[in-house]
Write a protein that holds these residues in place. Structure first.
Motif, PDB file in Angstrom:
ATOM      1  N   TYR A 114     -10.414  -2.175  15.624  1.00  0.00           N
ATOM      2  CA  TYR A 114     -11.047  -1.626  14.427  1.00  0.00           C
ATOM      3  C   TYR A 114     -10.639  -0.167  14.225  1.00  0.00           C
ATOM      4  CZ  TYR A 114     -14.678  -0.158  11.150  1.00  0.00           C
ATOM      5  OH  TYR A 114     -15.338   0.354  10.059  1.00  0.00           O
TER       6      TYR A 114
ATOM      7  N   GLN B 137      -7.193   0.015  12.818  1.00  0.00           N
ATOM      8  CA  GLN B 137      -7.157  -0.241  11.376  1.00  0.00           C
ATOM      9  C   GLN B 137      -7.550   1.004  10.587  1.00  0.00           C
ATOM     10  OE1 GLN B 137      -9.782  -3.560  10.777  1.00  0.00           O
ATOM     11  NE2 GLN B 137      -8.585  -4.932  12.068  1.00  0.00           N
ATOM     12  N   GLN B 138      -8.585   1.706  11.063  1.00  0.00           N
ATOM     13  CA  GLN B 138      -9.004   2.923  10.376  1.00  0.00           C
ATOM     14  C   GLN B 138      -7.930   3.996  10.449  1.00  0.00           C
ATOM     15  OE1 GLN B 138     -11.905   3.028   8.587  1.00  0.00           O
ATOM     16  NE2 GLN B 138     -11.997   0.875   9.155  1.00  0.00           N
TER      17      GLN B 138
ATOM     18  N   HIS C 132     -19.206   0.445  12.333  1.00  0.00           N
ATOM     19  CA  HIS C 132     -18.651   0.564  10.993  1.00  0.00           C
ATOM     20  C   HIS C 132     -18.493   2.033  10.686  1.00  0.00           C
ATOM     21  CE1 HIS C 132     -17.732  -0.196   6.810  1.00  0.00           C
ATOM     22  NE2 HIS C 132     -18.694   0.646   6.450  1.00  0.00           N
ATOM     23  N   TYR C 133     -17.284   2.431  10.293  1.00  0.00           N
ATOM     24  CA  TYR C 133     -16.989   3.819   9.979  1.00  0.00           C
ATOM     25  C   TYR C 133     -17.007   4.010   8.471  1.00  0.00           C
ATOM     26  CZ  TYR C 133     -14.254   8.061   9.265  1.00  0.00           C
ATOM     27  OH  TYR C 133     -13.824   9.298   8.870  1.00  0.00           O
TER      28      TYR C 133
ATOM     29  N   PRO D 136     -15.743   6.429   5.851  1.00  0.00           N
ATOM     30  CA  PRO D 136     -14.893   7.615   5.603  1.00  0.00           C
ATOM     31  C   PRO D 136     -15.356   8.401   4.397  1.00  0.00           C
ATOM     32  CG  PRO D 136     -13.801   5.628   4.862  1.00  0.00           C
ATOM     33  CD  PRO D 136     -15.076   5.186   5.517  1.00  0.00           C
TER      34      PRO D 136
END
Length: 438
Positions: A38, A41-42, A431-432, A434
């Motif tokens: 994850y 991906q970020q 969960h980030y 942004p």
């Protein structure tokens, strides 16, 4: 655009703090492969935005065209026309250097970077587009070399200006309230396995006013091989017991109960008239006076964690006073109270929260200024004080919780709570959110 940057993924969620001498941690963070994927991906999403804004420098060169001869070309912002540039298969390999500054905050920088672009396609338009297209292959080769160097330059700048400030949002120490904080500094380098990355943190509560080392060491903490969540937090019994030690050292484990605190609907008052039914001498010595109970822990209570849950066996002194007409206090008796207290743990908004439930209590008479009496007769009334007054206040404080070591803008979901011998295991997906890296 495809890319491989596992080091960026590790850096974004590794929770890497200042390196210190190796010792048993009080708190362990495990980032599983799903969590690293994850983060990867970020990182790719951020990198794609950075590269989309990449500005190319002027380029020039010489080449030969059959039947034409040697041609010199220059491409700069002075030229008229335009071209389409297509980049295919960008591969990036990055090595990151993790460290800490003098304040114990994490630092990160690139120690090595290499880029390979398999193909660059250029198609010119405009007045002289037909001419430039005659030697597109030479320009494409030049563009590829320029882009490969620019990509690593962009990555290095992004790490310094974006990732480094982001890691500084990770709490090395977290203030809980006016009395205590948590030390989340690193006690050993991150340990990588084929499936996860483990980060050992000090995991120690401390008194803000009188910080001192805990009088007991942390035990070894080994997390089970669970990989259903992106991240796991292992909080040892040492972690929780330093909280007890810190709050006791800060003088916070003292509670006073007065008649004004008795909830409505409870059919008695905290006065000598009520207690004379259990302590007959009160009616003669201090007739019809209000009373005060002062509860304090002579030593920091310790919490035990096992597969069955969390159990606390506090020892509490209960000093009873009569409030005299001039508002001074007359000591009546001192009770010793012991009992079993169980705890329920949950996670809300990145904070570990809890609630307590009191089991059976045992009373003993430690001192009396009003003669002897049967302590067991006070059992029921002390149960009411504990369940209706003391426990709600403790649970209200525990519901505020304490923060987990998370960088900014990370939210947890799918919370898992498990109890193991000597430690609590919390699992979650992350969960980030942004908000513009620059």
């Amino acid at each position: 655009m495809g890319a491989r940057c596992p080091a960026v993924a590790c850096g974004a969620l590794a929770l890497c703090l200042a390196l210190a001498a190796s010792t048993n941690p009080g708190f362990v963070v495990r980032i599983t492969q799903a969590g690293l994927d994850y983060a990867h991906q970020q990182g790719i999403a951020v990198l794609e935005k950075e590269l989309a804004q990449l500005k190319l420098q002027d380029i020039s060169g010489d080449f030969r065209i059959r039947h034409v001869g040697k041609v010199h070309y220059e491409l700069s912002s002075r030229d008229h026309g335009s071209f389409d540039l297509k980049v295919e298969n960008v591969y990036i390999k990055i090595s990151l250097k993790l460290g800490s500054d003098a304040s114990g905050k994490p630092t990160i920088d690139t120690s090595d970077c290499s880029t390979r672009i398999s193909q660059v396609r250029v198609r010119f338009s405009g007045k002289f587009g037909w001419l430039y297209n005659l030697f597109h292959s030479a320009i494409e080769s030049t563009f590829r070399k320029v882009l490969e160097s620019k990509v690593c330059e962009t990555v290095a700048n992004s790490v310094r200006s974006d990732l480094q400030p982001y890691l500084r949002t990770l709490p090395v120490t977290a203030r809980i309230d006016a009395m205590a904080g948590i030390d989340y500094s690193l006690v050993a380098p991150p340990a990588a396995t084929a499936q996860s990355l483990d980060v050992d943190l000090k995991g120690e509560f401390f008194s803000l006013a009188h910080r001192s080392a805990a009088p007991f060491p942390p035990l070894p903490l080994a997390l089970p091989p669970d990989h259903d969540r992106m991240v796991y937090f292992g909080a040892s019994s040492y972690f929780f017991n330093t909280a007890s030690f810190a709050y006791h050292a800060a003088g916070a484990l003292v509670f006073e109960i007065t008649d004004a605190m008795i909830p409505k609907g409870v059919d008695f008052h905290l006065n000598t008239s009520t207690f004379s039914a259990f302590v007959p001498q009160l009616e003669k010595m201090y007739p019809d006076m209000l009373m005060k109970l002062r509860l304090s822990a002579p030593s920091a209570p310790f919490l035990n964690i096992g597969p069955g849950g969390l159990l606390l066996r506090p020892v509490v002194d209960v000093q009873a006073y009569a409030i005299l007409p001039n508002s001074s206090l007359a000591p009546l008796f001192l009770l010793g109270l012991t009992g079993n207290v169980s705890a329920v743990i949950d996670v809300k908004s990145g904070h570990v929260v809890g609630s307590l439930k009191v089991g059976r209590m045992k009373l003993s008479l430690k001192q009396s200024d009003v003669g002897t009496f049967q302590v067991r007769t006070l059992q029921s009334i002390m149960n009411i004080f504990a369940s209706s007054i003391l426990l709600p206040r403790l649970n209200a404080r525990l519901d505020q919780g304490f923060p987990l070591p998370l960088p900014d803008r990370i939210q947890l979901s799918k919370i898992l709570v498990q109890f193991h011998q000597n430690f609590l295991l919390l699992g979650a997906d992350v969960h980030y959110q942004p908000r513009g890296w620059r």
